[in-house]
Enzyme design. Structure first.
Site, PDB file in Angstrom:
ATOM      1  N   LYS A 168      67.217  24.112  15.596  1.00  0.00           N
ATOM      2  CA  LYS A 168      66.088  23.189  15.396  1.00  0.00           C
ATOM      3  C   LYS A 168      66.250  22.395  14.099  1.00  0.00           C
ATOM      4  O   LYS A 168      65.986  21.183  14.055  1.00  0.00           O
ATOM      5  CB  LYS A 168      64.772  23.967  15.353  1.00  0.00           C
ATOM      6  CG  LYS A 168      63.532  23.112  15.027  1.00  0.00           C
ATOM      7  CD  LYS A 168      63.308  22.029  16.071  1.00  0.00           C
ATOM      8  CE  LYS A 168      62.208  21.041  15.678  1.00  0.00           C
ATOM      9  NZ  LYS A 168      60.893  21.646  15.458  1.00  0.00           N
ATOM     10  N   LYS A 237      59.155  18.391   4.601  1.00  0.00           N
ATOM     11  CA  LYS A 237      59.308  19.848   4.635  1.00  0.00           C
ATOM     12  C   LYS A 237      60.491  20.247   5.505  1.00  0.00           C
ATOM     13  O   LYS A 237      61.318  21.087   5.132  1.00  0.00           O
ATOM     14  CB  LYS A 237      58.021  20.495   5.150  1.00  0.00           C
ATOM     15  CG  LYS A 237      58.030  22.028   5.168  1.00  0.00           C
ATOM     16  CD  LYS A 237      58.422  22.620   6.507  1.00  0.00           C
ATOM     17  CE  LYS A 237      57.371  22.370   7.563  1.00  0.00           C
ATOM     18  NZ  LYS A 237      57.733  23.045   8.848  1.00  0.00           N
TER      19      LYS A 237
END
Length: 290
Positions: A168, A237
């Protein structure tokens, strides 16, 4: 019918839970009580804590904002997991976090799947997400019907729980790099007198196609909507987590460092709550300064 616990009902977790509750018995918790109440209206059982959501569940899904929160929630609720149950972490986290969580629950005979999703809030609502699953293949196969209730593509990417989150982070990096490169190409093309929509159509028909040319630009940038539902603070982030992943493997991500810096600058300039597609405006401002 599977007894499912869901912890985290944000933009991704809420719609995912709605798909799950249509077919299974769902107990749900979120700090936002209104989110729990919305899911309760669809037939879920509300929980007062994450521990309550995990108690008695065959499979517990997490959809949480950061790796630190994932570890804190699992640490708090660990004693509630039944032997033989499964924890599925849908959050964008780090491989090392997922491996620590798996080690924490191993003594309780709880299997862990790291299963982050891709496709954004619109994909979550439509039930068309992609899921990248790391963990024991037999456990993956057992949970596959649950994944298929909210995802169009489910891939088993590795035997370690952390493998899903590794894929991911790499996927998000490619997505962010593609968006920034597409932004630069569109700004330059417009400066040369070309039409933005024509440019994006040409890119999508050619070898330059990517998720930005096929979805983000047609739906959110060229329309001026800028409402993909994924803020710049989360983009920053995620690229930070990618950088930490690279550092953990002693790898110098050359282009990755440039992407991280550009995302950071865009967040400062546009504001953390601005949609990630507004990074296009930042690129345009920087390129066209006189």
């Amino acid at each position: 019918m599977v007894a499912v616990g869901v912890v985290g009902l944000g933009q991704m977790g809420g719609p995912i839970a709605e798909h799950l509750v249509a077919e299974h018995s769902v107990t749900a918790f979120d700090l936002d009580r209104s989110a729990v109440e919305r899911l309760e209206a669809h037939g879920a059982t509300p929980a007062d804590t994450a521990t309550d959501a995990a108690a008695g569940a065959d499979v517990v899904f997490l959809s949480l904002p950061t790796p630190d929160i994932v570890e804190a929630v699992v640490g708090e609720a660990a004693e509630a997991f039944d032997s033989g149950s499964v924890l599925v972490d849908l959050s964008t986290s780090t491989p090392s976090t997922t491996e620590r969580v798996a080690a924490l629950l191993d003594d309780r005979d709880v299997d862990v799947l790291g299963a982050p999703v891709s496709g954004g809030p619109s994909g979550a609502r439509a039930g068309s997400l992609s899921v990248m699953v790391g963990g024991d293949e037999a456990v993956y196969e057992a949970c596959l019907p649950l994944f298929e209730s909210f995802a169009a593509d489910v891939l088993h990417v590795g035997e370690r729980p952390g493998h899903g989150h590794a894929v991911k982070l790499l996927n998000n990096y490619l997505s962010f790099a593609g968006f920034l490169a597409t932004s630069e190409a569109v700004v330059l093309g417009r400066a040369a007198g070309l039409d933005g929509e024509t440019l994006v159509d040409a890119f999508s028909a050619g070898s330059g196609r990517n998720s930005a040319t096929e979805e983000k630009f047609p739906n959110y940038v060229l329309t001026g909507e800028y409402d993909m539902g994924f803020p710049l603070e989360l983009m920053e982030k995620d690229i930070r987590l990618f950088a930490e992943f690279a550092e953990a493997h002693d790898a110098s991500a050359l282009l990755g460092g440039v992407v991280r810096n550009l995302v950071g600058y865009a967040r400062v300039r546009q504001g953390g709550e601005a949609d990630m597609t507004r990074a296009y405006e930042f690129v345009e401002q920087q390129m066209m300064r006189r």
